[in-house]
Design a protein around this motif. Sequence first.
Motif, PDB file in Angstrom:
ATOM      1  N   PHE A 225      16.269  29.844  -9.989  1.00  9.63           N
ATOM      2  CA  PHE A 225      17.140  30.839  -9.365  1.00  9.63           C
ATOM      3  C   PHE A 225      18.586  30.356  -9.365  1.00  9.63           C
ATOM      4  N   GLY A 226      18.794  29.060  -9.110  1.00 11.71           N
ATOM      5  CA  GLY A 226      20.143  28.497  -9.134  1.00 11.71           C
ATOM      6  C   GLY A 226      20.796  28.605 -10.504  1.00 11.71           C
ATOM      7  N   ILE A 227      20.031  28.342 -11.541  1.00 11.72           N
ATOM      8  CA  ILE A 227      20.558  28.482 -12.902  1.00 11.72           C
ATOM      9  C   ILE A 227      20.928  29.937 -13.170  1.00 11.72           C
ATOM     10  N   PHE A 228      20.064  30.873 -12.724  1.00 12.86           N
ATOM     11  CA  PHE A 228      20.373  32.286 -12.918  1.00 12.86           C
ATOM     12  C   PHE A 228      21.652  32.677 -12.193  1.00 12.86           C
ATOM     13  N   VAL A 229      21.815  32.230 -10.951  1.00 12.10           N
ATOM     14  CA  VAL A 229      23.024  32.573 -10.183  1.00 12.10           C
ATOM     15  C   VAL A 229      24.261  31.983 -10.857  1.00 12.10           C
ATOM     16  N   GLY A 230      24.148  30.757 -11.352  1.00 13.01           N
ATOM     17  CA  GLY A 230      25.275  30.155 -12.075  1.00 13.01           C
ATOM     18  C   GLY A 230      25.641  30.960 -13.315  1.00 13.01           C
ATOM     19  N   CYS A 231      24.632  31.369 -14.067  1.00 12.64           N
ATOM     20  CA  CYS A 231      24.884  32.197 -15.262  1.00 12.64           C
ATOM     21  C   CYS A 231      25.467  33.549 -14.877  1.00 12.64           C
ATOM     22  N   LEU A 232      24.992  34.093 -13.773  1.00 11.12           N
ATOM     23  CA  LEU A 232      25.503  35.380 -13.303  1.00 11.12           C
ATOM     24  C   LEU A 232      26.992  35.279 -12.991  1.00 11.12           C
ATOM     25  N   LEU A 233      27.395  34.220 -12.325  1.00 12.56           N
ATOM     26  CA  LEU A 233      28.817  34.035 -12.010  1.00 12.56           C
ATOM     27  C   LEU A 233      29.651  33.857 -13.277  1.00 12.56           C
ATOM     28  N   VAL A 234      29.156  33.065 -14.211  1.00 15.98           N
ATOM     29  CA  VAL A 234      29.892  32.836 -15.458  1.00 15.98           C
ATOM     30  C   VAL A 234      30.024  34.140 -16.239  1.00 15.98           C
ATOM     31  N   VAL A 235      28.914  34.875 -16.378  1.00 17.67           N
ATOM     32  CA  VAL A 235      28.952  36.141 -17.131  1.00 17.67           C
ATOM     33  C   VAL A 235      29.867  37.136 -16.439  1.00 17.67           C
ATOM     34  N   TRP A 236      29.792  37.202 -15.114  1.00 17.65           N
ATOM     35  CA  TRP A 236      30.659  38.126 -14.371  1.00 17.65           C
ATOM     36  C   TRP A 236      32.123  37.812 -14.648  1.00 17.65           C
ATOM     37  N   CYS A 237      32.482  36.513 -14.619  1.00 17.32           N
ATOM     38  CA  CYS A 237      33.863  36.122 -14.907  1.00 17.32           C
ATOM     39  C   CYS A 237      34.256  36.477 -16.338  1.00 17.32           C
ATOM     40  N   LEU A 238      33.344  36.264 -17.279  1.00 17.18           N
ATOM     41  CA  LEU A 238      33.640  36.577 -18.678  1.00 17.18           C
ATOM     42  C   LEU A 238      33.824  38.076 -18.899  1.00 17.18           C
ATOM     43  N   VAL A 239      32.993  38.886 -18.256  1.00 16.76           N
ATOM     44  CA  VAL A 239      33.086  40.340 -18.430  1.00 16.76           C
ATOM     45  C   VAL A 239      34.370  40.873 -17.798  1.00 16.76           C
ATOM     46  N   TYR A 240      34.669  40.424 -16.602  1.00 15.76           N
ATOM     47  CA  TYR A 240      35.849  40.956 -15.920  1.00 15.76           C
ATOM     48  C   TYR A 240      37.159  40.368 -16.428  1.00 15.76           C
TER      49      TYR A 240
END
Length: 108
Positions: A9-24
Motif C-alpha cells: 500500500f505504501g508503494i502504491f501511495v508513493g506512486c500515486l503521489l508521483v503520478v499526480w505530480c507528473l500529471v498536474y
Amino acid sequence: MLRYTLMRFGIFVGCLLVVWCLVYSGLAPRGLGESNGLWVILLALVFSAPISFVVLRKQRDLASENIVRRVDRAKANLEANRSQEDDADDDARGTRAQGQAQEQAKAS
C-alpha cells in the motif's frame, strides 16, 4: 502478511503521489474530461505493480512461507481430529459387538 500488505500500500501511495505530480505538472498526459482522478489511480496501479513485484520479493516469500505453515498445521489438526473420531467409533463398535456376543452366549 499485514506487513507485506502495508508495504505494498505504501508503494502504491508513493506512486500515486508521483503520478499526480507528473500529471498536474504536464509531464504526463491528463485523462479525458472528468476522468482525471481515475486516470491518475490507474497509472499509479500500473507503476506500483512491477515495483512491488521486484522490491517486495523477500517479504512476499516470507508471507507465503507463513501461509504454508498455517495450512500444514490446519491439515495436521484435521487429521488428528479424524483419527480421534475413528478411534472413538472403533471403540464404540467393539464394545457394542462384545455386548451382542455376550447376549447371544447367554441366550444359548
